[in-house]
Write a protein that holds these residues in place. Structure first.
Motif, PDB file in Angstrom:
ATOM      1  N   ARG A 345      38.339  48.776  83.045  1.00 20.28           N
ATOM      2  CA  ARG A 345      39.343  48.324  82.070  1.00 20.28           C
ATOM      3  C   ARG A 345      40.381  49.403  81.724  1.00 20.28           C
ATOM      4  O   ARG A 345      41.518  49.111  81.430  1.00 20.28           O
ATOM      5  N   TYR A 346      39.928  50.670  81.730  1.00 19.06           N
ATOM      6  CA  TYR A 346      40.874  51.743  81.383  1.00 19.06           C
ATOM      7  C   TYR A 346      41.353  52.470  82.640  1.00 19.06           C
ATOM      8  O   TYR A 346      41.542  53.677  82.639  1.00 19.06           O
ATOM      9  N   ASN A 347      41.535  51.662  83.700  1.00 14.09           N
ATOM     10  CA  ASN A 347      41.972  52.235  84.972  1.00 14.09           C
ATOM     11  C   ASN A 347      43.425  51.836  85.241  1.00 14.09           C
ATOM     12  O   ASN A 347      44.007  51.042  84.501  1.00 14.09           O
ATOM     13  N   GLU A 369      32.615  57.726  87.577  1.00 12.41           N
ATOM     14  CA  GLU A 369      33.899  58.438  87.564  1.00 12.41           C
ATOM     15  C   GLU A 369      35.023  57.467  87.883  1.00 12.41           C
ATOM     16  O   GLU A 369      34.905  56.650  88.790  1.00 12.41           O
ATOM     17  N   ASP A 370      36.094  57.562  87.098  1.00 13.95           N
ATOM     18  CA  ASP A 370      37.248  56.686  87.396  1.00 13.95           C
ATOM     19  C   ASP A 370      38.522  57.506  87.533  1.00 13.95           C
ATOM     20  O   ASP A 370      38.572  58.674  87.149  1.00 13.95           O
ATOM     21  N   THR A 371      39.540  56.858  88.065  1.00 11.94           N
ATOM     22  CA  THR A 371      40.840  57.528  88.226  1.00 11.94           C
ATOM     23  C   THR A 371      41.818  56.918  87.219  1.00 11.94           C
ATOM     24  O   THR A 371      42.980  56.683  87.527  1.00 11.94           O
ATOM     25  N   GLY A 372      41.282  56.622  86.021  1.00 10.03           N
ATOM     26  CA  GLY A 372      42.056  55.877  85.037  1.00 10.03           C
ATOM     27  C   GLY A 372      42.921  56.700  84.103  1.00 10.03           C
ATOM     28  O   GLY A 372      43.311  57.831  84.440  1.00 10.03           O
ATOM     29  N   ILE A 373      43.158  56.136  82.922  1.00 15.14           N
ATOM     30  CA  ILE A 373      44.135  56.728  81.985  1.00 15.14           C
ATOM     31  C   ILE A 373      43.612  57.981  81.282  1.00 15.14           C
ATOM     32  O   ILE A 373      44.378  58.748  80.727  1.00 15.14           O
ATOM     33  N   GLY A 374      42.294  58.159  81.296  1.00 14.39           N
ATOM     34  CA  GLY A 374      41.702  59.345  80.662  1.00 14.39           C
ATOM     35  C   GLY A 374      41.636  59.237  79.140  1.00 14.39           C
ATOM     36  O   GLY A 374      42.234  58.332  78.540  1.00 14.39           O
ATOM     37  N   ILE A 375      40.904  60.154  78.547  1.00  9.43           N
ATOM     38  CA  ILE A 375      40.739  60.155  77.075  1.00  9.43           C
ATOM     39  C   ILE A 375      41.276  61.485  76.545  1.00  9.43           C
ATOM     40  O   ILE A 375      40.862  62.547  77.026  1.00  9.43           O
ATOM     41  N   PRO A 376      42.165  61.463  75.566  1.00 12.36           N
ATOM     42  CA  PRO A 376      42.671  62.732  75.019  1.00 12.36           C
ATOM     43  C   PRO A 376      41.544  63.584  74.431  1.00 12.36           C
ATOM     44  O   PRO A 376      40.563  63.042  73.914  1.00 12.36           O
ATOM     45  N   PHE A 387      33.392  51.203  66.696  1.00  7.86           N
ATOM     46  CA  PHE A 387      34.732  50.646  66.479  1.00  7.86           C
ATOM     47  C   PHE A 387      35.872  51.649  66.680  1.00  7.86           C
ATOM     48  O   PHE A 387      37.003  51.370  66.325  1.00  7.86           O
ATOM     49  N   TYR A 388      35.545  52.822  67.242  1.00  2.35           N
ATOM     50  CA  TYR A 388      36.657  53.754  67.501  1.00  2.35           C
ATOM     51  C   TYR A 388      37.290  53.412  68.845  1.00  2.35           C
ATOM     52  O   TYR A 388      36.615  53.267  69.858  1.00  2.35           O
ATOM     53  N   ARG A 389      38.583  53.279  68.835  1.00  2.00           N
ATOM     54  CA  ARG A 389      39.308  53.024  70.091  1.00  2.00           C
ATOM     55  C   ARG A 389      40.506  53.952  70.147  1.00  2.00           C
ATOM     56  O   ARG A 389      41.154  54.193  69.132  1.00  2.00           O
ATOM     57  N   VAL A 390      40.776  54.464  71.361  1.00  2.00           N
ATOM     58  CA  VAL A 390      41.951  55.336  71.505  1.00  2.00           C
ATOM     59  C   VAL A 390      43.195  54.464  71.428  1.00  2.00           C
ATOM     60  O   VAL A 390      44.113  54.725  70.659  1.00  2.00           O
ATOM     61  N   ASP A 391      43.186  53.427  72.222  1.00  2.00           N
ATOM     62  CA  ASP A 391      44.329  52.506  72.243  1.00  2.00           C
ATOM     63  C   ASP A 391      43.812  51.122  71.864  1.00  2.00           C
ATOM     64  O   ASP A 391      43.223  50.425  72.689  1.00  2.00           O
ATOM     65  N   GLY A 402      35.027  47.915  70.821  1.00  2.00           N
ATOM     66  CA  GLY A 402      34.926  49.237  70.192  1.00  2.00           C
ATOM     67  C   GLY A 402      33.477  49.650  69.982  1.00  2.00           C
ATOM     68  O   GLY A 402      33.189  50.661  69.354  1.00  2.00           O
ATOM     69  N   LEU A 403      32.545  48.831  70.539  1.00  2.00           N
ATOM     70  CA  LEU A 403      31.115  49.135  70.331  1.00  2.00           C
ATOM     71  C   LEU A 403      30.417  49.593  71.617  1.00  2.00           C
ATOM     72  O   LEU A 403      29.299  50.101  71.566  1.00  2.00           O
ATOM     73  N   GLY A 404      31.116  49.423  72.760  1.00  2.00           N
ATOM     74  CA  GLY A 404      30.494  49.720  74.060  1.00  2.00           C
ATOM     75  C   GLY A 404      29.872  51.104  74.146  1.00  2.00           C
ATOM     76  O   GLY A 404      28.687  51.242  74.486  1.00  2.00           O
ATOM     77  N   LEU A 405      30.656  52.147  73.835  1.00  2.00           N
ATOM     78  CA  LEU A 405      30.133  53.523  73.972  1.00  2.00           C
ATOM     79  C   LEU A 405      29.132  53.874  72.869  1.00  2.00           C
ATOM     80  O   LEU A 405      28.266  54.722  73.065  1.00  2.00           O
ATOM     81  N   ALA A 406      29.252  53.177  71.700  1.00  2.00           N
ATOM     82  CA  ALA A 406      28.261  53.398  70.627  1.00  2.00           C
ATOM     83  C   ALA A 406      26.896  52.889  71.117  1.00  2.00           C
ATOM     84  O   ALA A 406      25.866  53.537  70.891  1.00  2.00           O
ATOM     85  N   ILE A 407      26.928  51.751  71.820  1.00  2.00           N
ATOM     86  CA  ILE A 407      25.691  51.203  72.387  1.00  2.00           C
ATOM     87  C   ILE A 407      25.144  52.173  73.440  1.00  2.00           C
ATOM     88  O   ILE A 407      23.956  52.486  73.471  1.00  2.00           O
TER      89      ILE A 407
HETATM   90  P1  ADP Z   1      35.935  49.263  73.858  1.00  2.00           P
HETATM   91  O1  ADP Z   1      35.188  48.020  73.660  1.00  2.00           O
HETATM   92  O2  ADP Z   1      37.158  49.366  73.059  1.00  2.00           O
HETATM   93  O3  ADP Z   1      36.111  49.620  75.281  1.00  2.00           O
HETATM   94  P2  ADP Z   1      34.104  51.504  73.823  1.00  2.00           P
HETATM   95  O4  ADP Z   1      33.163  51.944  72.762  1.00  2.00           O
HETATM   96  O5  ADP Z   1      33.504  51.099  75.119  1.00  2.00           O
HETATM   97  O6  ADP Z   1      34.981  50.381  73.190  1.00  2.00           O
HETATM   98  O7  ADP Z   1      35.059  52.700  74.063  1.00  2.00           O
HETATM   99  C1  ADP Z   1      35.732  53.294  72.980  1.00  2.00           C
HETATM  100  C2  ADP Z   1      37.107  53.756  73.382  1.00  2.00           C
HETATM  101  O8  ADP Z   1      36.997  54.816  74.288  1.00  2.00           O
HETATM  102  C3  ADP Z   1      37.896  52.700  74.098  1.00  2.00           C
HETATM  103  O9  ADP Z   1      38.612  51.908  73.197  1.00  2.00           O
HETATM  104  C4  ADP Z   1      38.832  53.518  74.956  1.00  2.00           C
HETATM  105  O10 ADP Z   1      39.984  53.868  74.236  1.00  2.00           O
HETATM  106  C5  ADP Z   1      38.046  54.766  75.249  1.00  2.00           C
HETATM  107  N1  ADP Z   1      37.415  54.731  76.615  1.00  2.00           N
HETATM  108  C6  ADP Z   1      36.145  54.372  76.892  1.00  2.00           C
HETATM  109  N2  ADP Z   1      35.890  54.511  78.202  1.00  2.00           N
HETATM  110  C7  ADP Z   1      37.046  54.976  78.777  1.00  2.00           C
HETATM  111  C8  ADP Z   1      37.429  55.339  80.096  1.00  2.00           C
HETATM  112  N3  ADP Z   1      36.603  55.239  81.157  1.00  2.00           N
HETATM  113  N4  ADP Z   1      38.696  55.790  80.294  1.00  2.00           N
HETATM  114  C9  ADP Z   1      39.530  55.911  79.259  1.00  2.00           C
HETATM  115  N5  ADP Z   1      39.244  55.597  77.991  1.00  2.00           N
HETATM  116  C10 ADP Z   1      38.004  55.133  77.743  1.00  2.00           C
END
Ligand code: ADP
Length: 435
Positions: A345-347, A369-376, A387-391, A402-407
């Motif tokens: 999704r963030y590719n 590993e992805d070649t996506g947008i990256g995280i600051p 519920f934290y999201r970069v974008d 916003g719960l995926g990485l928390a899980i």
């Molecule tokens: P979401 O459901 O918004 O993807 P996540 O908890 O999975 O929530 O991730 C939190 C935030 O981390 C995302 O909103 C996104 O901004 C950032 N993020 C997660 N994985 C990636 C990734 N592979 N590349 C870039 N940004 C990521």
């Protein structure tokens, strides 16, 4: 607790007082007996040098309160100051006489239960071979003790009262810091108490902090959940209202129905993620734990996400070997899904996702590993928060909650694994999990 300590200290004091009194009484009685025998010895020497029957006539024996008996070595009584010697039985068997015949002198104490008194006997072999026995009536140990009972009782009472007052003072002082601590649990870090209680206090402090943090997190989570639920529900309600009032033409109704469908789906994914989080938080039983082939699970996951990858014009591939992890299969599948789903999704269009699984020092390693947008940099720690999201818009438009990485973070903690995230904005992200 105070009452118990008080009672125990008083009991100890009572036992100590009673045993001290008994021992002191016994010691004094010993001294008392020694004194009597010393007196009797002195009398015996005085009498040996004088004329016994004459002295007796002088009535000085009566004044001294002693009885004198003169006995032949064969035990026959020659003279007795209180009884008629003719009527007296042979005295050879008396312990003090036997002893005097054998060693030169002998003593004995014989107690009469009826009068509660003891007779102290001192016998000594004189130069002429006869035995001189001097006897004196004295109190027995029991009667000495019996006479002293009121005094002993009084002293015991006073001492016990003193102990009671001291005990109360002592326990009050002793428990003061603990009581203070119990009443001021909110500022335990400022409390100065016994060194022995310090670790206990630190644990309470830590638990107290943890409870506060957990309560705050729960509150934030509830607020976030309500907020997240509100948006799709407001949309659903708005669309429904427009249809209800008949303000929408047929074409709009179709569009609104799509909107309702989308918002309802969003609600479902959100609720699903919340349920998953609370399930992971809850206790999993040992039965749910098994040897999971991580590579096989990743294969299923990659195949499942192939369609989504194609939709995002991203290629996804899996490399590695069979690797076993002791864990919960469902949770591990969820972990793989969330990491791969994010990587897609963030590719960028034309980008790629590489999933690698290998064994290192007998432990499984997973890398996505992805070649996506990256995280600051500043967000790299926070992406694991609920519920934290970069974008925000990108997350929502791609179905993120916003719960995926928390899980993911929770699952990793449950499996006692560690995780590393390295990411460069515009270049891509790599997440490594060491089991
Ligand atoms: P979401 O459901 O918004 O993807 P996540 O908890 O999975 O929530 O991730 C939190 C935030 O981390 C995302 O909103 C996104 O901004 C950032 N993020 C997660 N994985 C990636 C990734 N592979 N590349 C870039 N940004 C990521």
């Amino acid at each position: 607790m105070k009452k118990r300590i008080n009672l125990q200290l008083i009991a100890i004091a009572a036992v100590a007082i009673i045993s001290t009194m008994i021992m002191v009484s016994a010691a004094f009685y010993e001294l008392f007996c020694d004194q009597i025998f010393q007196d009797l010895t002195t009398y015996s020497y005085l009498l040996e040098n004088g004329n016994i029957s004459e002295d007796y006539k002088d009535a000085s024996l009566e004044d001294w309160g002693i009885r004198v008996t003169l006995i032949q070595p064969d035990g026959q009584v020659i003279f007795d100051s209180e009884a008629d010697q003719e009527s007296m039985t042979n005295h050879a068997g008396r312990p003090e006489i036997t002893s005097a015949l054998e060693t030169g002198k002998g003593t004995d104490i014989r107690t009469s239960e009826t009068i509660g008194q003891s007779t102290f006997y001192y016998a000594r072999e004189m130069e002429d071979g006869n035995i001189l026995r001097v006897a004196k009536l004295g109190d027995s140990l029991l009667s000495v003790f019996g006479n002293a009972v009121p005094l002993i009782g009084f002293i015991f009472g006073v001492l016990l009262l003193l102990c009671w007052v001291l005990t109360r003072f002592l326990t009050k002082n002793l428990l003061k810091p603990i009581e203070y601590m119990a009443n001021n649990l909110d500022h335990v870090e400022e409390i100065e108490t016994y060194d022995e209680i310090q670790p206990f206090l630190e644990t309470i402090h830590k638990q107290h902090d943890d409870i506060l943090k957990a309560a705050q997190m729960r509150q934030e989570f509830t607020a976030n959940v309500s907020h997240e639920l509100k948006t799709p529900l407001t949309a659903i309600s708005g669309y429904a209202e427009l249809i209800e009032t008949g303000m929408a033409c047929e074409e709009d109704v179709n569009r609104f129905a799509q909107g309702i469908h989308k918002s309802a789906n969003r609600l479902l994914t959100l609720i699903n993620d919340i349920i998953k989080l609370s399930e992971i938080d809850g206790n999993t039983t040992d039965e749910d734990w098994e040897q999971v082939n991580l590579y096989q699970s990743a294969k299923v996951c990659v195949e499942m996400l192939q369609v989504s990858a194609e939709k995002h014009q991203v290629s996804i591939s899996l490399m590695g070997e069979d690797c076993y992890v002791q864990g919960n299969k469902q949770m591990l599948e969820e972990l793989l899904y969330n990491l791969c789903d994010n990587a897609i999704r963030y590719n960028n269009i034309g980008g790629s996702v590489d999933v690698r699984i290998w064994q290192k020092d007998g432990r499984a390693v997973l890398e996505v590993e992805d070649t996506g947008i990256g995280i600051p940099k500043e967000s790299q720690e926070r992406v694991f928060e609920r519920f934290y999201r970069v974008d925000k818009s990108r997350s929502k438009s791609t179905g993120g909650t916003g719960l995926g990485l928390a899980i993911v973070k929770h699952i990793i903690a449950k499996h006692e694994a560690t995780m590393e995230l390295s990411s460069q904005v515009g270049e891509g992200t790599k997440i490594t999990v060491n089991f």
